[in-house]
Design a protein around this motif. Structure first.
Motif, PDB file in Angstrom:
ATOM      1  N   ALA A 140      -5.622   4.906 -10.716  1.00 52.68           N
ATOM      2  CA  ALA A 140      -5.322   6.037  -9.777  1.00 52.68           C
ATOM      3  C   ALA A 140      -4.766   7.310 -10.214  1.00 52.68           C
ATOM      4  CB  ALA A 140      -4.475   5.459  -8.490  1.00 52.68           C
ATOM      5  N   LEU A 141      -3.701   7.109 -11.016  1.00 54.53           N
ATOM      6  CA  LEU A 141      -2.903   8.200 -11.854  1.00 54.53           C
ATOM      7  C   LEU A 141      -3.749   9.003 -12.629  1.00 54.53           C
ATOM      8  CD1 LEU A 141       0.381   6.351 -12.084  1.00 54.53           C
ATOM      9  CD2 LEU A 141      -0.159   7.941 -10.301  1.00 54.53           C
ATOM     10  N   ASP A 142      -4.640   8.285 -13.332  1.00 52.61           N
ATOM     11  CA  ASP A 142      -5.368   8.896 -14.200  1.00 52.61           C
ATOM     12  C   ASP A 142      -6.464  10.068 -13.622  1.00 52.61           C
ATOM     13  OD1 ASP A 142      -6.840   9.229 -17.084  1.00 52.61           O
ATOM     14  OD2 ASP A 142      -8.346   8.424 -15.844  1.00 52.61           O
ATOM     15  N   GLU A 143      -7.134   9.298 -12.369  1.00 56.40           N
ATOM     16  CA  GLU A 143      -8.213   9.975 -11.551  1.00 56.40           C
ATOM     17  C   GLU A 143      -7.485  11.252 -10.853  1.00 56.40           C
ATOM     18  OE1 GLU A 143      -9.884   7.381  -8.833  1.00 56.40           O
ATOM     19  OE2 GLU A 143     -11.677   7.119 -10.382  1.00 56.40           O
ATOM     20  N   LEU A 144      -6.094  11.539 -10.722  1.00 56.93           N
ATOM     21  CA  LEU A 144      -5.623  12.402 -10.148  1.00 56.93           C
ATOM     22  C   LEU A 144      -5.408  13.640 -11.158  1.00 56.93           C
ATOM     23  CD1 LEU A 144      -2.823  10.824  -7.942  1.00 56.93           C
ATOM     24  CD2 LEU A 144      -4.589  12.058  -6.947  1.00 56.93           C
ATOM     25  N   GLY A 145      -5.551  13.216 -12.331  1.00 58.78           N
ATOM     26  CA  GLY A 145      -5.525  14.529 -13.423  1.00 58.78           C
ATOM     27  C   GLY A 145      -4.452  14.346 -14.257  1.00 58.78           C
ATOM     28  N   TYR A 146      -3.731  13.298 -14.404  1.00 63.40           N
ATOM     29  CA  TYR A 146      -2.173  13.238 -15.015  1.00 63.40           C
ATOM     30  C   TYR A 146      -2.291  12.282 -16.414  1.00 63.40           C
ATOM     31  CZ  TYR A 146       0.128  15.211 -10.995  1.00 63.40           C
ATOM     32  OH  TYR A 146       0.435  16.073 -10.120  1.00 63.40           O
ATOM     33  N   GLU A 147      -1.603  12.959 -17.349  1.00 65.56           N
ATOM     34  CA  GLU A 147      -1.531  12.100 -18.807  1.00 65.56           C
ATOM     35  C   GLU A 147      -0.457  11.148 -18.438  1.00 65.56           C
ATOM     36  OE1 GLU A 147      -3.275  11.204 -21.813  1.00 65.56           O
ATOM     37  OE2 GLU A 147      -3.989  12.899 -21.164  1.00 65.56           O
ATOM     38  N   VAL A 148      -0.410   9.917 -18.558  1.00 66.24           N
ATOM     39  CA  VAL A 148       0.473   8.925 -18.108  1.00 66.24           C
ATOM     40  C   VAL A 148       1.086   8.041 -19.185  1.00 66.24           C
ATOM     41  CG1 VAL A 148       1.013   7.175 -16.341  1.00 66.24           C
ATOM     42  CG2 VAL A 148      -0.602   8.704 -16.005  1.00 66.24           C
ATOM     43  N   ASP A 149       2.286   7.877 -19.291  1.00 70.46           N
ATOM     44  CA  ASP A 149       3.117   7.196 -20.089  1.00 70.46           C
ATOM     45  C   ASP A 149       3.916   6.166 -19.403  1.00 70.46           C
ATOM     46  OD1 ASP A 149       3.914   5.974 -22.688  1.00 70.46           O
ATOM     47  OD2 ASP A 149       5.236   7.383 -23.051  1.00 70.46           O
ATOM     48  N   LEU A 195       5.758  -5.892 -12.480  1.00 70.62           N
ATOM     49  CA  LEU A 195       4.456  -4.910 -12.143  1.00 70.62           C
ATOM     50  C   LEU A 195       3.453  -4.937 -13.071  1.00 70.62           C
ATOM     51  CD1 LEU A 195       3.441  -3.025 -10.004  1.00 70.62           C
ATOM     52  CD2 LEU A 195       4.452  -1.133 -11.339  1.00 70.62           C
ATOM     53  N   LEU A 196       3.867  -5.128 -14.339  1.00 71.30           N
ATOM     54  CA  LEU A 196       2.765  -5.161 -15.415  1.00 71.30           C
ATOM     55  C   LEU A 196       2.064  -6.322 -15.373  1.00 71.30           C
ATOM     56  CD1 LEU A 196       4.842  -4.068 -18.358  1.00 71.30           C
ATOM     57  CD2 LEU A 196       3.083  -2.796 -17.601  1.00 71.30           C
ATOM     58  N   SER A 197       2.458  -7.486 -14.843  1.00 66.73           N
ATOM     59  CA  SER A 197       1.836  -8.754 -14.863  1.00 66.73           C
ATOM     60  C   SER A 197       1.394  -9.183 -13.588  1.00 66.73           C
ATOM     61  CB  SER A 197       2.733  -9.808 -15.537  1.00 66.73           C
ATOM     62  OG  SER A 197       3.849  -9.869 -14.857  1.00 66.73           O
ATOM     63  N   HIS A 198       1.621  -8.618 -12.429  1.00 67.25           N
ATOM     64  CA  HIS A 198       1.347  -8.857 -11.280  1.00 67.25           C
ATOM     65  C   HIS A 198      -0.143  -9.075 -11.148  1.00 67.25           C
ATOM     66  CE1 HIS A 198       0.215  -8.645  -6.903  1.00 67.25           C
ATOM     67  NE2 HIS A 198       1.357  -9.123  -6.790  1.00 67.25           N
ATOM     68  N   ASP A 199      -0.571 -10.117 -10.553  1.00 67.13           N
ATOM     69  CA  ASP A 199      -2.010 -10.490 -10.431  1.00 67.13           C
ATOM     70  C   ASP A 199      -3.048 -10.201 -11.683  1.00 67.13           C
ATOM     71  OD1 ASP A 199      -4.388 -10.921  -9.031  1.00 67.13           O
ATOM     72  OD2 ASP A 199      -4.854  -8.798  -8.309  1.00 67.13           O
ATOM     73  N   LYS A 200      -2.301 -10.792 -12.581  1.00 72.61           N
ATOM     74  CA  LYS A 200      -2.896 -10.844 -13.850  1.00 72.61           C
ATOM     75  C   LYS A 200      -3.013  -9.434 -14.490  1.00 72.61           C
ATOM     76  CE  LYS A 200      -4.817 -15.415 -13.109  1.00 72.61           C
ATOM     77  NZ  LYS A 200      -6.249 -16.179 -13.122  1.00 72.61           N
ATOM     78  N   GLY A 201      -2.169  -8.543 -14.186  1.00 74.87           N
ATOM     79  CA  GLY A 201      -2.403  -7.300 -14.680  1.00 74.87           C
ATOM     80  C   GLY A 201      -3.483  -6.177 -13.674  1.00 74.87           C
ATOM     81  N   ASN A 202      -3.939  -6.797 -12.759  1.00 73.49           N
ATOM     82  CA  ASN A 202      -4.769  -5.944 -11.981  1.00 73.49           C
ATOM     83  C   ASN A 202      -3.993  -4.986 -11.130  1.00 73.49           C
ATOM     84  OD1 ASN A 202      -7.243  -7.212 -12.785  1.00 73.49           O
ATOM     85  ND2 ASN A 202      -6.940  -8.991 -11.215  1.00 73.49           N
ATOM     86  N   THR A 203      -3.101  -5.232 -10.476  1.00 68.54           N
ATOM     87  CA  THR A 203      -2.247  -4.164  -9.837  1.00 68.54           C
ATOM     88  C   THR A 203      -1.915  -3.201 -10.684  1.00 68.54           C
ATOM     89  OG1 THR A 203      -1.332  -5.958  -8.596  1.00 68.54           O
ATOM     90  CG2 THR A 203      -0.075  -3.877  -8.531  1.00 68.54           C
ATOM     91  N   PHE A 204      -1.356  -3.381 -12.025  1.00 70.06           N
ATOM     92  CA  PHE A 204      -0.973  -2.173 -12.543  1.00 70.06           C
ATOM     93  C   PHE A 204      -2.201  -1.340 -13.296  1.00 70.06           C
ATOM     94  CE2 PHE A 204       0.607  -0.204 -16.786  1.00 70.06           C
ATOM     95  CZ  PHE A 204       1.787   0.203 -16.219  1.00 70.06           C
ATOM     96  N   ARG A 205      -3.266  -2.046 -13.386  1.00 67.42           N
ATOM     97  CA  ARG A 205      -4.445  -1.335 -13.603  1.00 67.42           C
ATOM     98  C   ARG A 205      -5.030  -0.339 -12.523  1.00 67.42           C
ATOM     99  NH1 ARG A 205      -5.577  -5.843 -16.984  1.00 67.42           N
ATOM    100  NH2 ARG A 205      -6.512  -7.113 -15.222  1.00 67.42           N
ATOM    101  N   VAL A 206      -4.805  -0.719 -11.522  1.00 67.30           N
ATOM    102  CA  VAL A 206      -5.338  -0.134 -10.167  1.00 67.30           C
ATOM    103  C   VAL A 206      -4.167   1.362 -10.368  1.00 67.30           C
ATOM    104  CG1 VAL A 206      -5.294   0.109  -7.820  1.00 67.30           C
ATOM    105  CG2 VAL A 206      -6.167  -1.941  -8.827  1.00 67.30           C
ATOM    106  N   ILE A 207      -3.187   1.110 -10.446  1.00 70.17           N
ATOM    107  CA  ILE A 207      -2.143   1.870 -10.553  1.00 70.17           C
ATOM    108  C   ILE A 207      -2.276   3.066 -11.412  1.00 70.17           C
ATOM    109  CG2 ILE A 207       0.359   2.637 -11.027  1.00 70.17           C
ATOM    110  CD1 ILE A 207       1.140   0.019  -9.427  1.00 70.17           C
ATOM    111  N   MET A 208      -2.530   2.643 -12.747  1.00 70.51           N
ATOM    112  CA  MET A 208      -2.802   3.517 -13.745  1.00 70.51           C
ATOM    113  C   MET A 208      -4.104   4.214 -13.569  1.00 70.51           C
ATOM    114  SD  MET A 208      -0.022   3.470 -15.794  1.00 70.51           S
ATOM    115  CE  MET A 208      -0.508   3.866 -17.407  1.00 70.51           C
ATOM    116  N   THR A 231       0.862  -1.227   0.079  1.00 67.92           N
ATOM    117  CA  THR A 231       0.058  -0.061  -0.192  1.00 67.92           C
ATOM    118  C   THR A 231       0.778   1.215   0.132  1.00 67.92           C
ATOM    119  OG1 THR A 231      -0.226   0.005   2.339  1.00 67.92           O
ATOM    120  CG2 THR A 231      -1.753  -1.057   1.097  1.00 67.92           C
ATOM    121  N   LEU A 232       2.062   1.076  -0.024  1.00 66.84           N
ATOM    122  CA  LEU A 232       3.101   2.268  -0.015  1.00 66.84           C
ATOM    123  C   LEU A 232       2.850   3.142  -1.269  1.00 66.84           C
ATOM    124  CD1 LEU A 232       6.587   1.170   1.589  1.00 66.84           C
ATOM    125  CD2 LEU A 232       4.289   2.530   2.468  1.00 66.84           C
ATOM    126  N   PHE A 233       2.395   2.663  -2.407  1.00 66.15           N
ATOM    127  CA  PHE A 233       2.011   3.278  -3.609  1.00 66.15           C
ATOM    128  C   PHE A 233       0.905   4.354  -3.043  1.00 66.15           C
ATOM    129  CE2 PHE A 233      -0.974   3.971  -7.232  1.00 66.15           C
ATOM    130  CZ  PHE A 233      -0.394   4.460  -7.826  1.00 66.15           C
TER     131      PHE A 233
END
Length: 356
Positions: A145-154, A130-143, A105-107
């Protein structure tokens, strides 16, 4: 907040400052550092001149107490997402990823700081898995969260082997606030040209052309100290271990390297037996890299550098630190690509319409 000469950044989960090196070279000024490990703090303090103290546990720091900044850097802990970390936790029956309350949860501490300060940009780093952890769910959560904060992410996986002689793939995630439009892409990161580096570029030459640096090298020719040669017992164990797994059809085992080779990934466990990167020797028993060679294979310095990276901790701690670090030349290349957009020294290019 900034001018065209500098920008302010914070360094979270800083380790020994691999990301910081790149952003200082690109014109940034570090205004806040957080790193909980006391040995990493010692190395960090020895190598950077700061007018701020290193903060410890980020979970205990109120985001409002962090100075305003233009860029947030964070190599947030990767253990819950790495292949080795996940395997170990599964074997112990422990949770991993975001279910791991101690690190997963440090993220979200990164999220709360981004939400409060809304810096112009951020750079996050983690293991490729990180891309494949938990069948990609972890990375989707991260992306998400960053999208909801108002960032364009690459994001992009980059191999440090283009800069240093080790195969080291890491994922880098860059975001720019949407109200600060850019055309930044990690594909714009400038890659080195020419031949890829080899281990001979970072190994002690052992021919007298390099100053002696005890305890790593000794004698008139600055030979690598015998302490880094494996014991016959450990060498035999590693050979037996590799033979056992080869017979079972597995690829586990040590990595024996010649000076013309590129090494495997240097890991934080290197202090245990050095098995992933062993340097062949004429006597038939290989040796570990010295901590100085680890500094070089991570791009923190190079042979005969004017200002060598200061190694102020034990070999065990140094191996852990370099194994956990971000390769400094990769951070520099990314920082150089981001800096013009951070400093407002480039403009959005108009998109040309194609007329049929």
């Amino acid at each position: 907040m900034i001018n065209q000469d500098t920008f302010r950044f914070i360094d979270l989960f800083a380790g020994i400052g691999g990301l910081r090196i790149g952003f200082e070279k690109a014109g940034g000024k570090c205004v806040f550092t957080s790193e909980w490990n006391r040995f990493s703090q010692q190395t960090y303090q020895a190598n950077f001149n700061d007018n701020h103290e290193i903060a410890g546990d980020i979970t205990a720091i109120n985001e409002a107490d962090i100075p305003n900044h233009d860029v947030l850097l964070a190599g947030f802990p990767c253990q819950p997402f790495s292949i080795a970390g996940v395997s170990k936790k599964k074997s112990l029956g422990r949770a991993h990823g975001f279910a791991d309350e101690t690190q997963g949860t440090l993220f979200f501490d990164v999220v709360r700081i981004l939400r409060h300060h809304q810096p112009k940009a951020f750079l996050l780093e983690n293991v490729k898995n990180l891309l494949s952890h938990d069948k990609g769910n972890t990375f989707r959560v991260i992306m998400h969260a960053l999208d909801e904060l108002g960032y364009e992410v690459d994001h992009k996986v980059i191999d440090a082997g283009l800069w240093v002689p080790q195969h080291r793939e890491r994922i880098f995630i860059v975001g720019f606030r949407r109200d600060h439009p850019t055309q930044f892409s990690l594909d714009d990161v400038r890659l080195p040209e020419g031949e890829r580096p080899k281990l001979s570029d970072i190994l002690h030459p052992e021919d007298g052309s390099e100053p002696i640096e005890e305890p790593y090298t000794t004698g008139p020719m600055a030979k690598v100290s015998p302490k880094y040669t494996l014991t016959p017992r450990l060498w035999q164990y590693l050979q037996d271990y590799k033979a056992k797994h080869r017979a079972a059809g597995n690829g586990f085992g040590y990595g024996l390297c010649e000076p013309t080779d590129v090494a495997r990934t240097l890991s934080a466990r290197y202090y245990k037996d050095g098995s992933e990167i062993l340097i062949a020797q004429s006597n038939g028993i290989p040796r570990r890299l010295t901590p100085r060679e680890c500094a070089r294979i991570m791009g923190f310095d190079m042979p005969n550098a004017k200002d060598q990276w200061k190694i102020v901790v034990s070999d065990t701690q140094a191996y852990r630190q370099f194994g956990n670090a971000v390769a400094a030349p990769v951070a520099t290349a990314i920082a150089n690509a981001m800096a013009p957009w951070i400093k407002n020294t480039v403009s959005i290019r108009p998109i040309r319409s194609v007329v049929a």
